[in-house]
Design a protein around this motif. Sequence first.
Motif, PDB file in Angstrom:
ATOM      1  N   GLY A 202      -3.436   6.380   6.960  1.00 21.06           N
ATOM      2  CA  GLY A 202      -4.667   5.791   6.318  1.00 21.06           C
ATOM      3  C   GLY A 202      -5.133   4.534   6.505  1.00 21.06           C
ATOM      4  O   GLY A 202      -6.417   4.057   6.342  1.00 21.06           O
TER       5      GLY A 202
ATOM      6  N   GLY B  25      -9.152  -0.657  -1.418  1.00 21.21           N
ATOM      7  CA  GLY B  25      -8.830   0.282  -2.340  1.00 21.21           C
ATOM      8  C   GLY B  25      -8.044   1.425  -1.822  1.00 21.21           C
ATOM      9  O   GLY B  25      -7.950   2.726  -2.236  1.00 21.21           O
ATOM     10  N   LEU B  26      -7.238   1.433  -0.762  1.00 25.92           N
ATOM     11  CA  LEU B  26      -6.671   2.379   0.043  1.00 25.92           C
ATOM     12  C   LEU B  26      -5.202   2.532  -1.014  1.00 25.92           C
ATOM     13  O   LEU B  26      -4.941   3.646  -0.838  1.00 25.92           O
TER      14      LEU B  26
ATOM     15  N   THR C 181       0.890  -1.160  -0.013  1.00 26.63           N
ATOM     16  CA  THR C 181      -0.065   0.013   0.009  1.00 26.63           C
ATOM     17  C   THR C 181       0.935   1.197   0.073  1.00 26.63           C
ATOM     18  O   THR C 181       0.459   2.231  -0.496  1.00 26.63           O
TER      19      THR C 181
ATOM     20  N   THR D 140      -3.298   7.727  -5.777  1.00 25.95           N
ATOM     21  CA  THR D 140      -3.936   8.978  -6.441  1.00 25.95           C
ATOM     22  C   THR D 140      -3.624  10.323  -5.874  1.00 25.95           C
ATOM     23  O   THR D 140      -3.590  11.266  -6.633  1.00 25.95           O
ATOM     24  N   ALA D 141      -3.714  10.113  -4.336  1.00 31.54           N
ATOM     25  CA  ALA D 141      -3.289  11.468  -3.622  1.00 31.54           C
ATOM     26  C   ALA D 141      -1.767  11.977  -3.933  1.00 31.54           C
ATOM     27  O   ALA D 141      -1.584  12.994  -3.970  1.00 31.54           O
TER      28      ALA D 141
ATOM     29  N   PHE E 253      -5.016   2.504  -3.780  1.00 31.42           N
ATOM     30  CA  PHE E 253      -5.424   3.244  -5.046  1.00 31.42           C
ATOM     31  C   PHE E 253      -5.626   4.651  -4.545  1.00 31.42           C
ATOM     32  O   PHE E 253      -5.151   5.735  -5.334  1.00 31.42           O
ATOM     33  N   ILE E 254      -6.464   4.730  -3.351  1.00 29.15           N
ATOM     34  CA  ILE E 254      -6.393   6.202  -3.121  1.00 29.15           C
ATOM     35  C   ILE E 254      -5.325   6.974  -2.771  1.00 29.15           C
ATOM     36  O   ILE E 254      -5.074   8.158  -3.028  1.00 29.15           O
ATOM     37  N   LEU E 255      -4.348   6.343  -1.863  1.00 31.43           N
ATOM     38  CA  LEU E 255      -3.126   6.902  -1.617  1.00 31.43           C
ATOM     39  C   LEU E 255      -2.144   7.196  -3.066  1.00 31.43           C
ATOM     40  O   LEU E 255      -1.462   8.236  -2.902  1.00 31.43           O
TER      41      LEU E 255
ATOM     42  N   LEU F 241     -13.484   1.443   4.304  1.00 27.27           N
ATOM     43  CA  LEU F 241     -13.354   1.106   2.846  1.00 27.27           C
ATOM     44  C   LEU F 241     -13.950  -0.219   2.625  1.00 27.27           C
ATOM     45  O   LEU F 241     -14.492  -0.428   1.597  1.00 27.27           O
TER      46      LEU F 241
END
Length: 201
Positions: free
Chosen positions: A123, A171-172, A29, A178-179, A174-176, A130
Motif C-alpha cells: 500500500g 490514512g493508509l 501501519t 479496515t481491509a 486506517f484503510i489497511l 492519500l
Amino acid sequence: MAAIGVVTLVGLFWHTATSAIELWWRQPTYTYAFLILPISAYLVWRKRYDIGAETPSGSLWGVAVTALFGFLWLICDLAEVNEGRHIAFVGMLQGILLACLGWRVFKLLSFPFLYLWLLVPTGSVLLPHLQEIATPISSSILRSVGIPVYVEGFFIEVPSGHYHVEPGCAGLNFILATAALAPLYVYFFYRAAWKRIVAVV
C-alpha cells in the motif's frame, strides 16, 4: 504434507518472511498483520469437522500456482522489489496448500487461506495519492472554522505555524485495518454471496 511444504517454504525463503515481519514491527501501519495468522488459524479450527469429512487429494494446479509465483519471486528478487517478493511468497504458500490439500479442502478453507494475503505489507504506493486527498480536506476544515490557510504541496500554513501532511497521517493504516476487519465481519454475519459482496464494497 501441507505442513512440511509450508515449513520448507519458510526455510527456503527465510529472508523474505523475516523482512515482512520486520516491516510489521517497525512500521505502525502494518502492525495489524501480527493478528492475521492467529485469526486464520482460528478460522481453520472452526472448520475442523467439515475438513474431517473430506479426503485431501493433491492438485497439479497447486504445483502450477507455486511455480508461477516462484518465478515471480525470482523476477522481483533480481529487480530488488521487496513488496513483490512478499506477494510472491504468499502466492507460493497458497499454491502449496492447494497442491497438498486439493480443490475440495481448499474451497472449504478458502476464506482463511485467502485471508493470508493480508500478511503482505503493501500500500505504500498509495501514500502520495492519500496525501493529496488528505491535504485539501484538512485545509477545507480549517477554512470552515475561519482559520486562514495557505497550501503548497503537502504543506499547510496557518497563522500559528507551518504543518506538513506526513505519510503516516494520510490514512493508509486506517484503510489497511479496515481491509482486515471488513472481510471478517462479512464472513461471520452474511451467508449469501451477493450480500457479502455488497457489504465489502
